[in-house]
Write a protein that holds these residues in place. Sequence first.
Motif, PDB file in Angstrom:
ATOM      1  N   ASN A 102       3.244   3.741  -5.981  1.00 24.18           N
ATOM      2  CA  ASN A 102       2.648   2.627  -6.029  1.00 24.18           C
ATOM      3  C   ASN A 102       2.429   1.946  -4.829  1.00 24.18           C
ATOM      4  O   ASN A 102       1.570   1.614  -3.803  1.00 24.18           O
ATOM      5  N   VAL A 110       0.401   4.095  -2.800  1.00 30.13           N
ATOM      6  CA  VAL A 110      -0.817   4.250  -2.411  1.00 30.13           C
ATOM      7  C   VAL A 110      -0.927   2.218  -1.547  1.00 30.13           C
ATOM      8  O   VAL A 110      -2.213   2.298  -0.500  1.00 30.13           O
ATOM      9  N   ARG A 111      -0.169   1.376  -1.665  1.00 31.77           N
ATOM     10  CA  ARG A 111      -0.295   0.104  -0.637  1.00 31.77           C
ATOM     11  C   ARG A 111      -0.612   0.994   0.356  1.00 31.77           C
ATOM     12  O   ARG A 111      -1.517   0.276   1.925  1.00 31.77           O
ATOM     13  N   GLN A 146      -1.590   3.649   1.884  1.00 37.54           N
ATOM     14  CA  GLN A 146      -2.208   4.595   2.343  1.00 37.54           C
ATOM     15  C   GLN A 146      -3.709   2.933   3.094  1.00 37.54           C
ATOM     16  O   GLN A 146      -4.182   3.948   3.623  1.00 37.54           O
ATOM     17  N   GLN A 147      -3.259   2.233   1.881  1.00 36.89           N
ATOM     18  CA  GLN A 147      -4.844   1.446   1.664  1.00 36.89           C
ATOM     19  C   GLN A 147      -4.656   0.381   3.637  1.00 36.89           C
ATOM     20  O   GLN A 147      -5.597   0.572   4.436  1.00 36.89           O
ATOM     21  N   SER A 148      -3.359   0.470   3.767  1.00 32.38           N
ATOM     22  CA  SER A 148      -3.046  -0.112   4.765  1.00 32.38           C
ATOM     23  C   SER A 148      -3.083   0.762   6.282  1.00 32.38           C
ATOM     24  O   SER A 148      -3.406  -0.363   7.173  1.00 32.38           O
ATOM     25  N   ASN A 206      -4.541   2.904   6.700  1.00 34.57           N
ATOM     26  CA  ASN A 206      -6.241   2.914   7.106  1.00 34.57           C
ATOM     27  C   ASN A 206      -6.073   4.273   7.424  1.00 34.57           C
ATOM     28  O   ASN A 206      -7.013   5.078   9.241  1.00 34.57           O
ATOM     29  N   ASN A 207      -5.427   5.683   7.341  1.00 33.43           N
ATOM     30  CA  ASN A 207      -5.629   6.480   7.514  1.00 33.43           C
ATOM     31  C   ASN A 207      -5.330   7.121   8.817  1.00 33.43           C
ATOM     32  O   ASN A 207      -5.089   8.313   9.543  1.00 33.43           O
ATOM     33  N   THR A 225       2.736  -0.827   8.638  1.00 32.89           N
ATOM     34  CA  THR A 225       1.368  -0.767   9.680  1.00 32.89           C
ATOM     35  C   THR A 225       1.386  -1.193  10.717  1.00 32.89           C
ATOM     36  O   THR A 225       0.849  -0.829  12.258  1.00 32.89           O
TER      37      THR A 225
END
Length: 472
Positions: free
Chosen positions: A373, A376-377, A379-381, A383-384, A464
């Motif tokens: 979980n 997933v968070r 990966q979204q934050s 941004n590759n 991040t």
Amino acid sequence: MPDSHNLLRALPAIDRLLQHPALSALTERCPPVLLKEAAQAAVAELRRRILTDPTTIDPATLSEEQVAQVAARHALARLAPNLRQVINATGTLLHTNLGRAPLATLALEAIVEVSRRYSNLELDLSDGRRGQRHAHVEELLCRLTGAEAAAVVNNNAGAVYLALAALAQGREGIVSRGELVEIGGAFRIPEVMAASGVCLVEVGATNKTHPRDYENAINEHTGLLLKVHTSNYRILGFSAEVTGAELVQLGRRHGIIVMEDLGSGMLFDLSEYGLPREPTVAEAVAAGIDILTFSGDKLLGGPQAGILLGRRDLIEKIRKHPMARALRMDKLTLAALEATLRLYLDRTRALREVPVLAMLAADPEELRLRTENFAVRAQQSLNNRATLKVVSTPATVGGGALPLTELAGFALALTTDAVSVDQLAARLRRQSLPVVGRIADNQLLLNLRTVAPEEEDSLLQSLTKALADTDE
């Protein structure tokens, strides 16, 4: 080409910098001396660069505005405490470099409550006379372990030293060669014994020691038989050791004190959670060991402390030793220790609320779901900006406890093309809330077993920001 003389003349004056809004706005937060030092440091660094190689200097960076902003950052950095919170994502539960055991909420509340006002640290409230600080935890320790009496000092090294000095100074102490341990910070049993005035008598071989080895070494100068738990290593294969119970029989036969340093000290049997079966403190007490010592900030999950348990007459002798005052525990640590011990009165509550116990008992499948979980968070934050994957990797107990034990689990593995894995780890350590991970197979591993669920948002923010810095 910039002229060094003209560049030096362009450097702003310190008094002008101190009047600049970037610095003057900090006067309520930062002492004037630190603001001045920050301004001086910013100018000195520019002066050094000009004198070293003026071609590296952009004249625009010498403006009052630019230098004041740099000085303000210096000042704010100096306001930050040197000792501060970090997120432990190493997967090592009792990481010595990271402060070992995090405290339970109840222990933190006890520290605040005792520190904000006066306390009955050494006052017996029942009769108004002077009391003993040991009394606040002695009853609890005796109830949890079955010991006759208890005392506490500031760490386990101090407990070992104090017990040796009080009980066998000027006499001989017999120890197996296989138990002459060294722990972190060059704490060695032979040197501690020498410092306490006890003459070391080694018996047996490195891998095998028998009861007869102790028996043959006993004489009229023998002060005690010492057993040391090898917390941070194991001797495997063709090996044998004398148990505490066997030493007790020998000690009783000759009228000699038997002392054991348990190292970590376990109050509960945790073998159901994958840990090796080791004698608990209560079992060591029941075996008849005269004096036991162990740490408060390892498997107990409390603050740094050295705990002594055993015969009442010996504990009293230890308390009266002149060095007992030098090694005594302060009121904040005592409050945290008492609160932690109270949690142990209810096994279910202790496993839930003592952080180290909760981490030890964490279910691997739940850790996998948490890690997935979080991935997933992240990966979204991110941004590759990084490649993320969940990998199977064990956690370790650490702190010199259970060295061969691995706790099954998972970690988030990160790599990025922007910087090396070492640079990424360094960027995470430099965040406002530093994150410490583990590097393996050229990947940065973040193990959530040692990250509290409420720390996940902060971990994601630091991660991040660290990866966003790679774009600069």
